[in-house]
Design a protein around this motif. Sequence first.
Motif, short mmCIF file in Angstrom:
data_model
loop_
_atom_site.label_atom_id
_atom_site.label_comp_id
_atom_site.label_asym_id
_atom_site.label_seq_id
_atom_site.Cartn_x
_atom_site.Cartn_y
_atom_site.Cartn_z
N GLY A 51 37.79 39.74 29.79
CA GLY A 51 38.99 39.34 29.46
C GLY A 51 40.05 40.08 30.32
N HIS A 52 39.73 40.76 31.28
CA HIS A 52 40.50 41.54 32.19
C HIS A 52 42.04 41.10 32.18
CE1 HIS A 52 41.53 43.74 35.67
NE2 HIS A 52 40.68 44.67 35.30
N PRO A 53 43.18 41.76 32.44
CA PRO A 53 44.36 41.32 32.58
C PRO A 53 44.59 40.57 33.98
CG PRO A 53 44.57 43.69 32.04
CD PRO A 53 43.04 43.30 32.34
N SER A 54 43.83 40.88 35.03
CA SER A 54 43.79 40.19 36.36
C SER A 54 43.24 38.77 36.45
CB SER A 54 43.57 40.91 37.58
OG SER A 54 42.14 41.08 37.39
N ARG A 55 42.80 38.22 35.45
CA ARG A 55 42.03 36.87 35.28
C ARG A 55 42.97 35.84 35.73
NH1 ARG A 55 42.47 38.61 30.11
NH2 ARG A 55 43.50 36.97 28.60
N GLU A 56 44.26 35.92 35.11
CA GLU A 56 45.21 34.80 35.33
C GLU A 56 45.91 34.92 36.99
OE1 GLU A 56 48.37 34.67 32.38
OE2 GLU A 56 46.80 34.54 30.62
N SER A 57 46.11 35.86 37.33
CA SER A 57 46.40 36.14 38.70
C SER A 57 45.39 35.92 39.64
CB SER A 57 47.01 37.38 39.06
OG SER A 57 46.05 38.66 38.85
N LEU A 58 44.10 35.82 39.39
CA LEU A 58 42.94 35.85 40.36
C LEU A 58 42.86 34.09 40.09
CD1 LEU A 58 40.43 38.61 39.42
CD2 LEU A 58 41.53 38.32 41.57
N HIS A 59 43.00 33.48 39.08
CA HIS A 59 42.90 32.29 38.85
C HIS A 59 43.97 31.32 39.82
CE1 HIS A 59 43.34 28.17 36.93
NE2 HIS A 59 42.14 28.09 37.08
N ALA A 60 45.19 31.90 39.88
CA ALA A 60 46.33 31.60 40.39
C ALA A 60 46.22 31.57 41.77
CB ALA A 60 47.50 32.00 40.01
N ARG A 61 45.27 32.57 42.24
CA ARG A 61 44.93 32.67 43.68
C ARG A 61 44.23 31.49 44.22
NH1 ARG A 61 44.05 38.79 46.01
NH2 ARG A 61 43.67 37.70 47.87
N LEU A 62 43.10 31.52 43.54
CA LEU A 62 41.84 30.45 43.93
C LEU A 62 42.58 29.08 43.79
CD1 LEU A 62 39.10 31.95 41.81
CD2 LEU A 62 39.04 31.53 44.36
N SER A 63 43.45 28.86 42.75
CA SER A 63 44.02 27.56 42.71
C SER A 63 44.99 27.19 43.83
CB SER A 63 44.74 27.39 41.51
OG SER A 63 43.96 27.30 40.23
N ALA A 64 45.67 28.33 44.19
CA ALA A 64 46.64 27.98 45.70
C ALA A 64 45.65 27.82 46.77
CB ALA A 64 47.37 29.29 45.78
N LEU A 65 44.45 28.18 46.95
CA LEU A 65 43.77 28.17 48.10
C LEU A 65 42.86 26.91 47.66
CD1 LEU A 65 42.76 31.80 48.61
CD2 LEU A 65 44.11 30.47 49.94
N GLY A 66 42.93 26.24 46.79
CA GLY A 66 42.25 24.80 46.42
C GLY A 66 40.86 25.07 45.93
N ARG A 67 40.68 26.17 45.50
CA ARG A 67 39.19 26.66 45.19
C ARG A 67 39.11 26.79 43.48
NH1 ARG A 67 36.58 28.37 49.66
NH2 ARG A 67 37.45 27.21 51.27
N GLU A 68 39.74 25.95 42.84
CA GLU A 68 39.86 26.22 41.35
C GLU A 68 38.56 25.87 40.85
OE1 GLU A 68 42.81 24.99 37.83
OE2 GLU A 68 42.82 23.88 39.73
#
Length: 77
Positions: free
Chosen positions: A60-77
Motif C-alpha cells: 500500500g506504498h504511496p508510490s503505487r499510483e505513480s509507478l502504475h502511471a509510468r508503466l501505463s505510459a510505456l504501454g506495460r499496464e
Amino acid sequence: MQPIVAKRDGALDALILKAHARDDRIALVTLYTQAADLARDVDRECFFLTYAHIYALELGHPSRESLHARLSALGRE
C-alpha cells in the motif's frame, strides 16, 4: 557476474540483493524504482518498474499510483 542494473552501478545491485536477503520490501520499492531510472532501454526500465510496482501494491506504498502511471505510459499496464 554482470550487474543487473547497469554496468556503472554495481552498488545498486548490491543494495537490491541485500534488501531481498532482509525481505525489506519498502527498500525494494525505492531501489527498483532507482534501477528503472537508470535502465538502458525500455524493456529493462519496465522490468524494474514492474517489481517496484508489485512491492508497492503489496505494501500500500504511496508510490503505487505513480509507478502504475509510468508503466501505463510505456504501454506495460
